[in-house]
Design a protein around this motif. Structure first.
Motif, PDB file in Angstrom:
ATOM      1  N   ILE A  92      33.703  44.547  35.520  1.00 51.80           N
ATOM      2  CA  ILE A  92      32.677  44.484  34.484  1.00 51.80           C
ATOM      3  C   ILE A  92      32.098  43.065  34.484  1.00 51.80           C
ATOM      4  CG2 ILE A  92      33.595  46.287  32.962  1.00 51.80           C
ATOM      5  CD1 ILE A  92      35.005  44.060  31.371  1.00 51.80           C
TER       6      ILE A  92
ATOM      7  N   ASP B 156      32.454  40.689  32.393  1.00 48.24           N
ATOM      8  CA  ASP B 156      33.412  39.652  31.987  1.00 48.24           C
ATOM      9  C   ASP B 156      34.287  39.175  33.156  1.00 48.24           C
ATOM     10  OD1 ASP B 156      33.765  40.161  28.600  1.00 48.24           O
ATOM     11  OD2 ASP B 156      32.711  41.571  29.880  1.00 48.24           O
ATOM     12  N   CYS B 157      34.395  39.998  34.209  1.00 48.96           N
ATOM     13  CA  CYS B 157      35.260  39.608  35.332  1.00 48.96           C
ATOM     14  C   CYS B 157      34.830  38.269  35.915  1.00 48.96           C
ATOM     15  CB  CYS B 157      35.220  40.660  36.431  1.00 48.96           C
ATOM     16  SG  CYS B 157      35.861  42.272  35.932  1.00 48.96           S
TER      17      CYS B 157
ATOM     18  N   TRP C  76      41.851  36.363  35.528  1.00 49.94           N
ATOM     19  CA  TRP C  76      42.623  37.361  36.263  1.00 49.94           C
ATOM     20  C   TRP C  76      41.866  37.970  37.437  1.00 49.94           C
ATOM     21  CZ3 TRP C  76      47.539  37.228  35.481  1.00 49.94           C
ATOM     22  CH2 TRP C  76      48.024  36.786  34.254  1.00 49.94           C
ATOM     23  N   TRP C  77      40.640  37.502  37.682  1.00 53.42           N
ATOM     24  CA  TRP C  77      39.828  38.146  38.721  1.00 53.42           C
ATOM     25  C   TRP C  77      40.524  38.171  40.096  1.00 53.42           C
ATOM     26  CZ3 TRP C  77      36.950  41.841  39.759  1.00 53.42           C
ATOM     27  CH2 TRP C  77      36.184  41.907  40.935  1.00 53.42           C
TER      28      TRP C  77
ATOM     29  N   CYS D  43      36.707  35.628  34.192  1.00 50.46           N
ATOM     30  CA  CYS D  43      38.065  35.986  33.767  1.00 50.46           C
ATOM     31  C   CYS D  43      39.084  35.367  34.720  1.00 50.46           C
ATOM     32  CB  CYS D  43      38.215  37.506  33.758  1.00 50.46           C
ATOM     33  SG  CYS D  43      39.864  38.027  33.302  1.00 50.46           S
TER      34      CYS D  43
ATOM     35  N   CYS E 115      42.715  41.198  39.957  1.00 47.54           N
ATOM     36  CA  CYS E 115      41.990  42.464  39.837  1.00 47.54           C
ATOM     37  C   CYS E 115      41.156  42.742  41.085  1.00 47.54           C
ATOM     38  CB  CYS E 115      41.117  42.451  38.584  1.00 47.54           C
ATOM     39  SG  CYS E 115      42.111  42.384  37.083  1.00 47.54           S
TER      40      CYS E 115
ATOM     41  N   PRO F 162      42.383  47.828  36.262  1.00 46.63           N
ATOM     42  CA  PRO F 162      41.164  47.018  36.328  1.00 46.63           C
ATOM     43  C   PRO F 162      39.944  47.865  36.677  1.00 46.63           C
ATOM     44  CG  PRO F 162      42.548  46.609  38.253  1.00 46.63           C
ATOM     45  CD  PRO F 162      43.323  47.509  37.343  1.00 46.63           C
ATOM     46  N   SER F 163      38.812  47.433  36.169  1.00 47.48           N
ATOM     47  CA  SER F 163      37.531  48.009  36.557  1.00 47.48           C
ATOM     48  C   SER F 163      36.532  46.874  36.417  1.00 47.48           C
ATOM     49  CB  SER F 163      37.172  49.175  35.619  1.00 47.48           C
ATOM     50  OG  SER F 163      35.945  49.736  36.009  1.00 47.48           O
TER      51      SER F 163
HETATM   52  S1  SF4 Z   1      39.171  40.413  35.988  1.00 48.02           S
HETATM   53 FE1  SF4 Z   1      39.613  40.277  33.804  1.00 48.02          FE
HETATM   54  S2  SF4 Z   1      37.920  41.381  32.847  1.00 48.02           S
HETATM   55 FE2  SF4 Z   1      37.943  41.980  34.988  1.00 48.02          FE
HETATM   56  S3  SF4 Z   1      39.183  43.848  35.072  1.00 48.02           S
HETATM   57 FE3  SF4 Z   1      40.541  42.096  35.462  1.00 48.02          FE
HETATM   58  S4  SF4 Z   1      41.415  41.562  33.489  1.00 48.02           S
HETATM   59 FE4  SF4 Z   1      39.605  42.850  33.088  1.00 48.02          FE
END
Ligand code: SF4
Length: 521
Positions: free
Chosen positions: A220, A222-223, A228-229, A226, A232, A217-218
């Motif tokens: 951005i 879109d997080c 999956w935040w 998202c 991540c 993860p990095s």
């Molecule tokens: S939260 Fe979603 S967009 Fe952000 S790093 Fe994780 S998978 Fe990628």
């Protein structure tokens, strides 16, 4: 990751999907009318499995149907692909994919290859004298993906890789040449797709085999939306990842220089930056943000004294919109003396479901009230200012409402609205916050106003939730109207304007000196 906690679906994204589905339905009905018996629609909905749809699509292609709507391509067992496409068009002993999308696919200009909706074939296309291609990389990658699925089942049209897109205006089909070297570095859409798809397969294969992960993860943009935040964010915080305090592309560049953590960034001396620091990165700010993150500070003061323009009569304004459908609520909080108008909050609202012409009435009432307050303040010898938080949204709907409802009773002309926007009387507190503070966790009102001591009454207050409440408040999904959600939206809007008021009063007060100053970190 099956059991990992995920963020709830982003309502703005859900609304965009619903709008896009409605757009597709409308275009599909129009094309079905045009093509009559040449039109075949693959059934969908409850009780129809994906496997059923894939079989039906394959059957239609084998039968040589001229147009196949809502197609589900047979899975590609070798390449690992699956997918659906809005329209398949019979051409060159096979099929070409066509997308129906709710965004612009062309811009004013010349040279796009387009064909009329009544003849959706590349053979019916011409070099358009009024349109040029808007690249839309995602559209092109989706078209290549569908072509790969068509190839896998032996149904791809012979010849150069081509795919169509019907966009927001839905007046023509744009044809993309997917083998043209129009991508950065002279690459083609086909080559780009193969490279990206290969990457994704490798990442998925490594994950499935529980091997060393090939993707990390990095943070951005879109997080924010998202699901999956939560996963991540936990991983990034554990790793103290540098992307927590700088933009995504800057984080990538800093990692390449060996600066992987917030701690390593905080230790840099901005006066002697390491070679290779990205040119767009303000290293001094980034280092302060890193230090603020380490000290668990939400904000750091850039300036000794903020410059917040104030007035005798002040109005805080906040608008609530619903996607692209309209602005249903203009809330205003009046403070200041002497204009024979009660101080406090008022709402100018329409509860007719958007889009509605009644929006013109509520907008006109808001504008009339605001203009009256300004005139009466000036007549009484007072100064007047109105405040919002991030004027982009308010300005968009101020101007957009003037345009959409031009000629309706009480609706101001665009020029009058623009004059107000350009005047000193319209103050964007977001810009002032940006000039005043470095904010380790963003500059949203919900982040910054609590630093000034303001708290929303509704623990679930957020822009995303307000979209859900609006659906209930007007019965948008066919459910009964919920009056309690209307009250909730009004209270939410009132708190938003009171938050702006609290923020600017705090920034003008001596309490602002309690915020750590950049020079002291
Ligand atoms: S939260 Fe979603 S967009 Fe952000 S790093 Fe994780 S998978 Fe990628």
């Amino acid at each position: 990751m099956v059991d990992a906690p995920r963020a709830p679906a982003d309502p703005a994204g859900q609304q965009r999907s619903a709008d896009a589905a409605e757009h597709r339905r409308r275009i599909g009905a129009e094309l079905a009318r045009l093509f009559g018996s040449d039109w075949m629609e693959i059934p969908a909905g409850p009780g129809v499995s994906n496997a059923d749809r894939e079989r039906a699509t394959l059957g239609a292609m084998r039968a040589g149907a001229r147009f196949i709507w809502n197609a589900a391509l047979p899975r590609d067992p070798v390449g690992g692909r699956r997918g659906r496409i809005d329209l398949l068009v019979r051409a060159n002993e096979g099929y070409l994919p066509v997308l129906v999308v709710r965004h612009k696919v062309t811009d004013p200009g010349t040279g796009a290859r387009t064909s009329p909706l009544s003849d959706p074939q590349p053979t019916g296309s011409r070099s358009d004298p009024l349109r040029k291609v808007r690249a839309q990389p995602r559209d092109q990658l989706r078209l290549v993906h569908t072509r790969a699925l068509l190839q896998a089942c032996g149904q791809a049209a012979i010849g150069r890789a081509t795919g169509g897109a019907i966009g927001l205006d839905a007046d023509v089909v744009l044809w993309h040449d997917l083998e043209a070297p129009t991508w950065p570095g002279g690459r083609t859409a086909v080559a780009e797709y193969e490279s990206r798809f290969g990457d994704r397969l490798a990442i998925a294969d490594a994950a499935a085999a529980q091997a060393q992960p090939l993707a990390q993860p990095s943070r951005i943009m879109d997080c924010r939306s998202c699901p999956w935040w939560p996963v991540c964010e936990h991983a990034l915080t554990e790793a103290r990842d540098v992307s927590l305090v700088v933009r995504g592309e800057d984080a990538t560049a800093l990692r390449a220089l060996g600066i992987r953590t917030v701690d390593e960034l905080a230790a840099l001396n901005p006066a002697t930056p390491p070679p290779g620091v990205p040119p767009g990165l303000l290293l001094a700010d980034a280092v302060v943000l890193a230090k603020a993150w380490l000290a668990n500070l939400l904000v750091v003061r850039r300036v000794l004294e903020p410059d917040v323009p104030r007035a005798d009569v002040e109005v805080d304004v906040d608008m609530e919109s619903f996607g692209e459908s309209g602005a249903y609520l203009w809330g205003a909080q009046l403070s200041g003396p002497g204009i024979d108008e009660p101080a406090g909050y008022r709402a100018f609202v329409t509860w007719d479901p958007l889009p509605t012409r009644d929006e013109a009435r509520s907008f006109a009432e808001f504008w009339r009230w605001l203009s009256n307050v300004a005139s009466r303040a000036h007549a009484a010898g007072h100064t007047f200012r109105a405040y919002c938080y991030n004027e982009l949204a308010e300005n968009r709907w101020l101007l957009g409402s003037a345009d959409r409802f031009a000629g309706e009773p009480g609706v101001p002309g665009r020029r009058e609205v623009q004059k107000f926007i350009d005047s000193d009387a319209w103050v964007d507190m977001f810009r002032i916050v940006s000039d005043t503070f470095l904010c380790a966790k963003g500059k949203g009102l919900k982040t910054i106003a609590p630093v000034a001591g303001f708290h929303w009454r509704d623990a679930e207050a957020s822009g995303e939730n307000s979209m859900r409440w609006y659906r209930d408040a007007v019965g948008l999904d066919g459910d009964p109207v919920r009056l309690d959600q209307r009250q909730r939206l009004l209270a939410y809007n009132e708190d938003d304007v009171r938050a702006t008021q609290t923020l600017r009063e705090w920034m003008s007060s001596p309490a602002i000196r309690d915020v750590p100053y950049i020079g002291d970190l």
